[in-house]
Design a protein around this motif. Structure first.
Motif, PDB file in Angstrom:
ATOM      1  N   LEU A 221     -23.481  20.306  18.994  1.00 18.09           N
ATOM      2  CA  LEU A 221     -24.115  19.272  18.069  1.00 18.09           C
ATOM      3  C   LEU A 221     -23.967  19.419  16.232  1.00 18.09           C
ATOM      4  CD1 LEU A 221     -28.301  19.968  18.817  1.00 18.09           C
ATOM      5  CD2 LEU A 221     -26.421  18.276  19.998  1.00 18.09           C
ATOM      6  N   ARG A 222     -23.856  18.479  15.968  1.00 16.30           N
ATOM      7  CA  ARG A 222     -22.959  18.235  14.852  1.00 16.30           C
ATOM      8  C   ARG A 222     -24.255  18.052  13.654  1.00 16.30           C
ATOM      9  NH1 ARG A 222     -21.359  14.671  10.446  1.00 16.30           N
ATOM     10  NH2 ARG A 222     -22.914  13.376  11.782  1.00 16.30           N
ATOM     11  N   LEU A 223     -24.701  19.640  13.125  1.00 21.06           N
ATOM     12  CA  LEU A 223     -25.843  18.526  11.890  1.00 21.06           C
ATOM     13  C   LEU A 223     -25.779  18.125  10.977  1.00 21.06           C
ATOM     14  CD1 LEU A 223     -27.697  20.902  11.251  1.00 21.06           C
ATOM     15  CD2 LEU A 223     -26.727  21.898   9.604  1.00 21.06           C
ATOM     16  N   ILE A 224     -26.286  17.432  10.562  1.00 22.95           N
ATOM     17  CA  ILE A 224     -26.731  16.564   9.459  1.00 22.95           C
ATOM     18  C   ILE A 224     -27.429  16.834   8.292  1.00 22.95           C
ATOM     19  CG2 ILE A 224     -26.825  14.382   9.054  1.00 22.95           C
ATOM     20  CD1 ILE A 224     -26.792  13.454  11.839  1.00 22.95           C
ATOM     21  N   GLY A 225     -28.291  17.357   9.058  1.00 20.55           N
ATOM     22  CA  GLY A 225     -29.891  17.892   7.559  1.00 20.55           C
ATOM     23  C   GLY A 225     -31.006  18.055   8.012  1.00 20.55           C
ATOM     24  N   GLN A 226     -31.573  18.591   6.849  1.00 20.42           N
ATOM     25  CA  GLN A 226     -32.812  18.763   7.276  1.00 20.42           C
ATOM     26  C   GLN A 226     -34.319  18.025   6.872  1.00 20.42           C
ATOM     27  OE1 GLN A 226     -34.891  22.287   5.250  1.00 20.42           O
ATOM     28  NE2 GLN A 226     -36.216  22.933   6.878  1.00 20.42           N
ATOM     29  N   ILE A 227     -34.441  17.304   7.246  1.00 17.76           N
ATOM     30  CA  ILE A 227     -35.917  15.780   7.128  1.00 17.76           C
ATOM     31  C   ILE A 227     -36.793  17.156   6.962  1.00 17.76           C
ATOM     32  CG2 ILE A 227     -34.487  13.815   7.298  1.00 17.76           C
ATOM     33  CD1 ILE A 227     -36.048  14.307   9.648  1.00 17.76           C
TER      34      ILE A 227
ATOM     35  N   ALA B 286     -38.475  19.007   5.358  1.00 18.59           N
ATOM     36  CA  ALA B 286     -38.594  20.932   5.249  1.00 18.59           C
ATOM     37  C   ALA B 286     -38.961  20.710   7.190  1.00 18.59           C
ATOM     38  CB  ALA B 286     -39.170  21.134   4.500  1.00 18.59           C
ATOM     39  N   THR B 287     -38.914  20.290   7.973  1.00 20.29           N
ATOM     40  CA  THR B 287     -39.044  20.923   9.053  1.00 20.29           C
ATOM     41  C   THR B 287     -38.784  20.450  10.505  1.00 20.29           C
ATOM     42  OG1 THR B 287     -41.808  19.937   7.669  1.00 20.29           O
ATOM     43  CG2 THR B 287     -41.762  19.900  10.196  1.00 20.29           C
ATOM     44  N   TYR B 288     -38.002  19.028  10.239  1.00 17.75           N
ATOM     45  CA  TYR B 288     -36.794  19.252  11.173  1.00 17.75           C
ATOM     46  C   TYR B 288     -35.344  18.946  11.270  1.00 17.75           C
ATOM     47  CZ  TYR B 288     -41.336  17.014  12.307  1.00 17.75           C
ATOM     48  OH  TYR B 288     -42.686  16.917  13.064  1.00 17.75           O
ATOM     49  N   LEU B 289     -34.429  19.150  11.858  1.00 13.55           N
ATOM     50  CA  LEU B 289     -33.972  18.871  11.919  1.00 13.55           C
ATOM     51  C   LEU B 289     -32.922  17.870  12.202  1.00 13.55           C
ATOM     52  CD1 LEU B 289     -31.934  23.410  12.926  1.00 13.55           C
ATOM     53  CD2 LEU B 289     -33.110  22.009  10.322  1.00 13.55           C
ATOM     54  N   VAL B 290     -31.416  17.420  11.693  1.00 14.00           N
ATOM     55  CA  VAL B 290     -31.297  15.701  12.547  1.00 14.00           C
ATOM     56  C   VAL B 290     -29.738  16.140  12.624  1.00 14.00           C
ATOM     57  CG1 VAL B 290     -30.850  13.506  12.001  1.00 14.00           C
ATOM     58  CG2 VAL B 290     -33.273  14.407  11.025  1.00 14.00           C
ATOM     59  N   ALA B 291     -29.384  16.024  14.471  1.00 11.46           N
ATOM     60  CA  ALA B 291     -27.860  16.262  14.540  1.00 11.46           C
ATOM     61  C   ALA B 291     -27.551  15.533  15.188  1.00 11.46           C
ATOM     62  CB  ALA B 291     -28.324  17.820  15.722  1.00 11.46           C
TER      63      ALA B 291
ATOM     64  N   MET C 226     -35.071  25.132   4.768  1.00 13.11           N
ATOM     65  CA  MET C 226     -33.837  25.861   5.035  1.00 13.11           C
ATOM     66  C   MET C 226     -32.330  25.628   4.357  1.00 13.11           C
ATOM     67  SD  MET C 226     -34.952  25.554   9.149  1.00 13.11           S
ATOM     68  CE  MET C 226     -33.566  27.084   9.727  1.00 13.11           C
ATOM     69  N   THR C 227     -31.972  26.443   4.406  1.00 12.46           N
ATOM     70  CA  THR C 227     -30.227  26.245   3.730  1.00 12.46           C
ATOM     71  C   THR C 227     -29.382  25.755   4.953  1.00 12.46           C
ATOM     72  OG1 THR C 227     -29.065  28.274   4.390  1.00 12.46           O
ATOM     73  CG2 THR C 227     -30.563  28.377   2.721  1.00 12.46           C
ATOM     74  N   GLN C 228     -28.685  25.521   4.200  1.00 16.60           N
ATOM     75  CA  GLN C 228     -27.564  24.556   5.532  1.00 16.60           C
ATOM     76  C   GLN C 228     -26.858  26.013   6.741  1.00 16.60           C
ATOM     77  OE1 GLN C 228     -25.505  21.810   4.131  1.00 16.60           O
ATOM     78  NE2 GLN C 228     -24.241  21.525   6.220  1.00 16.60           N
ATOM     79  N   GLU C 229     -26.928  26.696   5.805  1.00 15.81           N
ATOM     80  CA  GLU C 229     -26.308  28.106   6.748  1.00 15.81           C
ATOM     81  C   GLU C 229     -26.967  28.914   8.256  1.00 15.81           C
ATOM     82  OE1 GLU C 229     -25.531  29.172   3.117  1.00 15.81           O
ATOM     83  OE2 GLU C 229     -24.284  27.643   3.610  1.00 15.81           O
ATOM     84  N   GLU C 230     -28.914  28.267   7.389  1.00 14.73           N
ATOM     85  CA  GLU C 230     -29.616  29.076   7.866  1.00 14.73           C
ATOM     86  C   GLU C 230     -30.279  27.611   8.578  1.00 14.73           C
ATOM     87  OE1 GLU C 230     -32.675  31.300   4.988  1.00 14.73           O
ATOM     88  OE2 GLU C 230     -33.220  28.820   4.535  1.00 14.73           O
ATOM     89  N   GLN C 231     -30.025  26.380   8.921  1.00 16.79           N
ATOM     90  CA  GLN C 231     -29.909  25.618  10.034  1.00 16.79           C
ATOM     91  C   GLN C 231     -28.533  25.859  11.139  1.00 16.79           C
ATOM     92  OE1 GLN C 231     -30.346  21.600   7.074  1.00 16.79           O
ATOM     93  NE2 GLN C 231     -30.995  22.739   5.808  1.00 16.79           N
ATOM     94  N   LEU C 232     -27.545  25.642  10.134  1.00 14.92           N
ATOM     95  CA  LEU C 232     -26.529  25.903  11.098  1.00 14.92           C
ATOM     96  C   LEU C 232     -26.666  26.703  11.935  1.00 14.92           C
ATOM     97  CD1 LEU C 232     -22.785  25.016   9.531  1.00 14.92           C
ATOM     98  CD2 LEU C 232     -23.840  23.948  11.568  1.00 14.92           C
ATOM     99  N   ALA C 233     -26.951  28.046  11.849  1.00 13.28           N
ATOM    100  CA  ALA C 233     -27.549  28.913  12.390  1.00 13.28           C
ATOM    101  C   ALA C 233     -28.278  29.070  14.027  1.00 13.28           C
ATOM    102  CB  ALA C 233     -27.553  30.341  11.727  1.00 13.28           C
ATOM    103  N   LEU C 234     -29.290  28.604  13.247  1.00 15.44           N
ATOM    104  CA  LEU C 234     -30.469  28.483  13.784  1.00 15.44           C
ATOM    105  C   LEU C 234     -29.741  27.133  14.816  1.00 15.44           C
ATOM    106  CD1 LEU C 234     -33.367  28.272  15.177  1.00 15.44           C
ATOM    107  CD2 LEU C 234     -33.836  25.957  12.873  1.00 15.44           C
ATOM    108  N   LEU C 235     -29.151  25.851  15.178  1.00 14.21           N
ATOM    109  CA  LEU C 235     -28.324  25.123  15.838  1.00 14.21           C
ATOM    110  C   LEU C 235     -27.646  25.950  17.052  1.00 14.21           C
ATOM    111  CD1 LEU C 235     -28.511  22.190  15.560  1.00 14.21           C
ATOM    112  CD2 LEU C 235     -27.212  21.655  14.301  1.00 14.21           C
ATOM    113  N   ARG C 236     -26.840  26.696  15.738  1.00 16.95           N
ATOM    114  CA  ARG C 236     -25.506  27.831  17.620  1.00 16.95           C
ATOM    115  C   ARG C 236     -26.735  28.456  17.973  1.00 16.95           C
ATOM    116  NH1 ARG C 236     -22.104  24.579  14.563  1.00 16.95           N
ATOM    117  NH2 ARG C 236     -23.639  22.848  16.029  1.00 16.95           N
ATOM    118  N   ASP C 237     -27.739  29.133  17.239  1.00 17.20           N
ATOM    119  CA  ASP C 237     -28.671  30.016  18.162  1.00 17.20           C
ATOM    120  C   ASP C 237     -29.206  29.436  19.345  1.00 17.20           C
ATOM    121  OD1 ASP C 237     -27.366  32.139  17.560  1.00 17.20           O
ATOM    122  OD2 ASP C 237     -30.011  32.239  15.771  1.00 17.20           O
ATOM    123  N   LEU C 238     -29.415  28.108  18.474  1.00 17.12           N
ATOM    124  CA  LEU C 238     -30.537  27.121  20.123  1.00 17.12           C
ATOM    125  C   LEU C 238     -29.345  26.395  21.336  1.00 17.12           C
ATOM    126  CD1 LEU C 238     -32.936  25.849  20.678  1.00 17.12           C
ATOM    127  CD2 LEU C 238     -31.857  23.678  19.220  1.00 17.12           C
TER     128      LEU C 238
END
Ligand code: ADP
Ligand code: MG
Length: 586
Positions: free
Chosen positions: A397-403, A405-410, A540-552
């Protein structure tokens, strides 16, 4: 076999089945007798979960020597004279059955003296067979000693739950009575350990602290209601303090602990719209009604009642509690303006359902209708997880961002993914925790061990689960009384609050009584992960969002949280094209 009248001993044992089901029911009957006798001091001892010994001593009126053997006879009571009295009961007992029932299924010793008598009397009844009355020196009051409960009815012994459960039942019963009768000094000793000791000062909040811990007791809201005929007082929890089960809703009617589903329902209704689904308040309500308004003679154990006008009781409870909750509702920690800006708030953008509090705030500000993020209904239906992908694998998934403060968009190769950050993080933590368990548990010792004070009944169940916790990576030890000390956490939780996690564990343990070991670990793990996971409404910071996505992406089952709710909504290219009318009929 010809018809014959059953011998008294057999009839008593049959009747006993209805009154004394388990050790806690014996304790309840004896306690109620002591309270009826006007005691100001009651001491309860149990040994081996009450199976070996239950002893209740009081400083009440005592029983005159000439009445002692009557007291253990069936249908012998000093509290009721005619059937008409049944509708004006002011005592807890009235059936004259308890002592006889208990005595028929145990070896019971009744020792007692009244104020006007010089010497006390003692009677031993073994399995229903009474001995001779003995005279002896004894202070004013009564002690009932019940040994070898159910030893002559082995079938009933087999129906008892584990010792831990039976003990917990006794603890929670005694604590509740101590709360209802705060002016009476209660002491409860379990296998020689003092589990509960109240001062008898009449201060209920003080007793509340021994039931739920000082912190919780301090937070509980006061309920007061009086319409001249019905009076309600007690405590109920603020919105931030909830449980996942209904067990912590306690009701006393005219000083009697009752279980009544309509009262539970009234309670839940009082919080309706304020708590998240599946969460319940903690409450203890003392309801006083004219005795003729309530029929207490519904069941031999007197735990059920019938109301003459149940709607009136229901609505009184609901209104009293609702008022208490609304009056005390604290300002939520994160006002929605902070997250969304005032402009968004005015334009009616719906807020994420982050916590009960935020949501309530949103409702009051007239924002979100159902408190759910607004995703078009059609999209929701169509956006189920595509069947084509093998379960357990996510495309890159390519991270687009957070909306919000609750959802990540990818973006994935096949469309758009909306990821619930909380559910996703829950899944990630859960798999990490369960995986390390099968290899090597990595514990993170706390620099500063944390002490957590629990209610006695919680302490008993936690003590039994320390091994299960240990194999998950929690190092928790008993710390005297009902306190525990957390020394280490599983490394995956290194940034979480130890106390919050421990309390989540307890909620889970309390949920069920005797699950399989492996099962309980998984359930504890999922509960704890839920508590530790990043909440909705957290930037969440961009790094945190990315890390969560990779972990998922690395998870075995990335598409649902451990509780089975989806972690993501997928809007496929196909769906998008259809929605925009680029393709298909619409
Ligand atoms: P009930 O409570 O329904 O009357 P019980 O079998 O529990 O029936 O008790 C029988 C009687 O024994 C009571 O009515 C009361 O007079 C007497 N009694 C029992 N326990 C006590 C006590 N702790 N102190 C004084 N009297 C007691
Ligand atoms: Mg009684």
């Amino acid at each position: 076999m010809p018809i014959h009248i059953l011998p008294d001993a057999v009839a008593s044992q049959i009747a006993a089945g209805e009154v004394v089901e388990r050790p806690a029911s014996v304790v309840k009957e004896l306690l109620e007798n002591s309270l009826d006798a006007g005691a100001s001091k009651i001491t309860i001892l149990i040994q081996q979960a009450g199976k070996q010994l239950i002893e209740v001593s009081d400083n009440g009126t005592g029983i005159p020597a000439v009445e002692v053997s009557l007291a253990v006879t069936r249908h012998a009571t000093s509290k009721l004279a005619s059937a008409a009295d049944l509708f004006a009961i002011r005592t807890l007992g009235f059936r004259g059955e308890a002592l006889a029932s208990v005595a028929s299924v145990s070896r019971s010793t009744l020792t007692t003296r009244t104020q006007t008598e010089e010497t006390g009397s003692r009677l031993v009844v073994d399995g229903g067979d009474g001995g001779r009355l003995e005279r002896l020196a004894y202070p004013v009051g009564t002690t009932v000693r019940v040994e070898n409960l159910f030893s002559n009815v082995p079938a009933r012994l087999r129906f008892l739950k584990t010792d831990a459960t039976e003990r917990q039942q006794v603890h929670s019963l005694v604590t509740r009575y101590a709360l209802a009768y705060a002016g009476v000094q209660f002491t409860l000793l379990d296998d020689g350990k003092t589990v509960l000791q109240t001062s008898g000062s009449g201060d209920r909040r003080e007793v509340l602290a021994s039931l739920y811990g000082v912190d919780t007791a301090r937070q509980m809201l006061e309920v007061v209601f009086n319409d001249g005929e019905f009076a309600i007082e007690g405590f109920t929890s603020p919105l931030a303090l909830t449980r996942s089960n209904r067990r912590e809703m306690t009701f006393f009617i005219n000083g009697r602990w009752v279980q009544d589903t309509s009262l539970n329902a009234a309670m839940v209704q009082a919080y309706s719209g304020l708590l998240m689904v599946g969460r319940f308040p903690i409450s203890v309500l003392f309801i006083q009604l004219p005795p003729e308004e309530v029929d207490v003679n519904v069941h031999p154990a007197k735990a059920e009642v019938r109301f003459r006008n149940s709607d009136r009781v229901f609505s009184a409870v609901q209104r009293a509690v609702r008022r208490a909750v609304m009056a005390y509702s604290p300002i939520p920690a994160i006002p929605p303006q902070k997250l969304w800006g005032p402009a968004a708030a005015q334009s009616g953008v719906s807020l994420p359902q982050a916590t009960g509090l935020d949501w309530q705030f949103a409702r009051e500000a007239g924002l979100s209708g159902e408190g759910q993020p607004s995703v078009p209904q059609a999209a929701l239906q169509a956006a189920t997880i595509p069947e084509s992908l093998p379960a357990g694998s996510l495309p890159l998934l390519r991270l687009i961002g957070q909306i919000g403060a609750t959802y990540l968009v990818a973006e994935g190769p096949d469309g758009l993914y909306l990821i619930d950050q909380h559910a996703a993080h829950e899944r990630v933590l859960f798999e990490k925790l369960m995986k390390q368990r099968s290899t090597e548990v990595i514990m993170q010792p706390l620099l500063q061990p944390v002490n957590v004070q629990l209610a006695p009944h919680q302490a008993a169940s936690l003590a039994d689960s320390l091994d299960a916790l240990n194999s998950l990576g929690f190092l928790v030890e008993e710390f005297g009384g009902s306190a525990f000390r957390v020394r280490a956490l599983p490394a995956v939780f290194s940034s979480s609050d130890p106390e919050t996690l421990l309390r989540a564990v307890i909620e889970e343990i309390e949920e069920d009584e005797s699950p399989m070991q492996s099962e309980i670990e998984a359930r504890i793990a999922s509960r704890v992960c839920k508590r530790a996971a990043v909440k909705g409404g957290t930037v969440m910071t961009q790094e945190e969002q990315l890390a969560l996505l990779r972990d998922l992406e690395k998870c075995q089952s990335p598409r649902t949280c451990p509780h089975g709710r989806p972690t993501m909504i997928h809007l496929s290219v196909d769906l998008l094209e259809r929605q925009f009318g680029r393709r298909g009929s619409r």
